[in-house]
Write an enzyme that holds these catalytic residues in place. Sequence first.
Site, mmCIF file in Angstrom:
data_model
loop_
_atom_site.group_PDB
_atom_site.id
_atom_site.type_symbol
_atom_site.label_atom_id
_atom_site.label_comp_id
_atom_site.label_asym_id
_atom_site.label_seq_id
_atom_site.Cartn_x
_atom_site.Cartn_y
_atom_site.Cartn_z
ATOM 1 N N THR A 59 54.626 60.857 27.422
ATOM 2 C CA THR A 59 55.376 61.213 26.373
ATOM 3 C C THR A 59 54.786 62.509 25.566
ATOM 4 O OG1 THR A 59 56.023 60.486 24.115
ATOM 5 C CG2 THR A 59 53.703 59.955 24.835
ATOM 6 N N ASP A 60 55.748 63.177 25.100
ATOM 7 C CA ASP A 60 55.622 64.613 24.364
ATOM 8 C C ASP A 60 54.438 64.218 23.162
ATOM 9 O OD1 ASP A 60 57.673 63.190 23.165
ATOM 10 O OD2 ASP A 60 58.142 64.970 22.080
ATOM 11 N N TRP B 230 62.063 62.488 23.848
ATOM 12 C CA TRP B 230 63.356 62.002 23.290
ATOM 13 C C TRP B 230 64.398 61.341 24.144
ATOM 14 C CZ3 TRP B 230 64.953 66.492 19.286
ATOM 15 C CH2 TRP B 230 63.918 66.999 18.685
ATOM 16 N N LYS C 99 49.124 56.445 24.974
ATOM 17 C CA LYS C 99 49.774 57.073 26.257
ATOM 18 C C LYS C 99 48.750 58.054 26.704
ATOM 19 C CE LYS C 99 53.128 56.115 27.415
ATOM 20 N NZ LYS C 99 53.476 55.313 28.610
ATOM 21 N N TYR D 86 50.399 55.296 18.999
ATOM 22 C CA TYR D 86 51.132 55.531 20.172
ATOM 23 C C TYR D 86 50.908 56.462 21.144
ATOM 24 C CZ TYR D 86 55.307 56.443 23.185
ATOM 25 O OH TYR D 86 56.066 56.893 24.177
ATOM 26 N N ASP E 190 53.142 39.745 34.895
ATOM 27 C CA ASP E 190 52.502 40.162 33.717
ATOM 28 C C ASP E 190 51.237 41.063 34.402
ATOM 29 O OD1 ASP E 190 50.765 40.322 31.611
ATOM 30 O OD2 ASP E 190 49.765 38.163 31.580
ATOM 31 N N GLY F 292 63.745 47.604 30.327
ATOM 32 C CA GLY F 292 63.813 48.490 29.328
ATOM 33 C C GLY F 292 64.861 49.468 29.472
ATOM 34 N N GLN F 293 64.974 50.496 28.794
ATOM 35 C CA GLN F 293 65.926 51.660 28.847
ATOM 36 C C GLN F 293 66.182 52.416 30.062
ATOM 37 O OE1 GLN F 293 67.711 55.027 25.912
ATOM 38 N NE2 GLN F 293 65.505 54.779 25.967
ATOM 39 N N ALA G 206 56.315 50.180 29.114
ATOM 40 C CA ALA G 206 55.464 50.787 28.012
ATOM 41 C C ALA G 206 55.782 50.033 26.729
ATOM 42 C CB ALA G 206 55.881 52.365 28.022
#
Length: 285
Positions: A99-100, A148, A127, A123, A34, A7-8, A58
């Site tokens: 996350t925010d 972000w 989280k 979402y 997995d 992922g990123q 995630a």
Amino acid sequence: MLTGANGQLGECFKKLSSEKPEFNWLFTGRQELDISSETQVFSFLEKNRPSVLINCAAYTSVDKAESEPDKAFLINEKAATHLAFACRRLGIVFVHYSTDYVYDGKSNKAYTEKHNCDPRSVYGKSKLAGEKAVLQANSDAIIIRTSWLYSSTGENFLLSILKLASKMEEIKVVDDQIGTPTLANDLVAGTLALLGELERDNDQIRGQLFNFSNHGVCSWYDFAHAILEFSDYRGRLIPVSSSEFPRPAPRPAFSLMSKSKFQIAVPSFEIPHWRDSLKKVILEL
């Protein structure tokens, strides 16, 4: 060891790994492990015995989560719990990201870690459920909330705006959602700084939840304006309200986060301003 290595955020850790030869890195994606299988998670960790596990895996498709809640909760809550519990049993330091979107977006001042959470989207709810489950399964886990997130790879706002700029003379971006961009490279560096403090037996790290983003505040319109300013776009950027871009999942209208707790815990780490980090990554691109 990293999960979600493709992922990123995982890709940013991969890039940095060559600069950190003092660590032995193990990068895992879905093909290697997995994480939704409790038995696979435990046997894999027992075999490889990393000293630290950083969970970059995630479910992040914010709009799709509204119609796929089971998938969102499977990865963001259940799988994260498997990892946290196995790490506790095996004595592995566990780092997890959030996350925010866990905040309700109704505040007019920066959210601290002690603020009440009331997410508006599936979402965000998945989280938050993951945060609670992780700390219940492993009271020593470290959780980092970010906002972000973007980088030079993957799918993110920066690359989307640059792509639009390459083929459109007019771009519309919402100006009534306020927060702070986070360059993934800075989040990686901040994570490693936290782990460095943990090695020095800093008792302000273990079992704690931290907010982390770049410094400063902006709207998505401000963010887009800076992207285009630094990349010499000659078209027109138009601010619009969120009502002009209805989405399946509601976004927090305000999600500015206080980083005071992080800065007290890691005083040697200087968090860059979002404009400085953005300019740096655009120059690299």
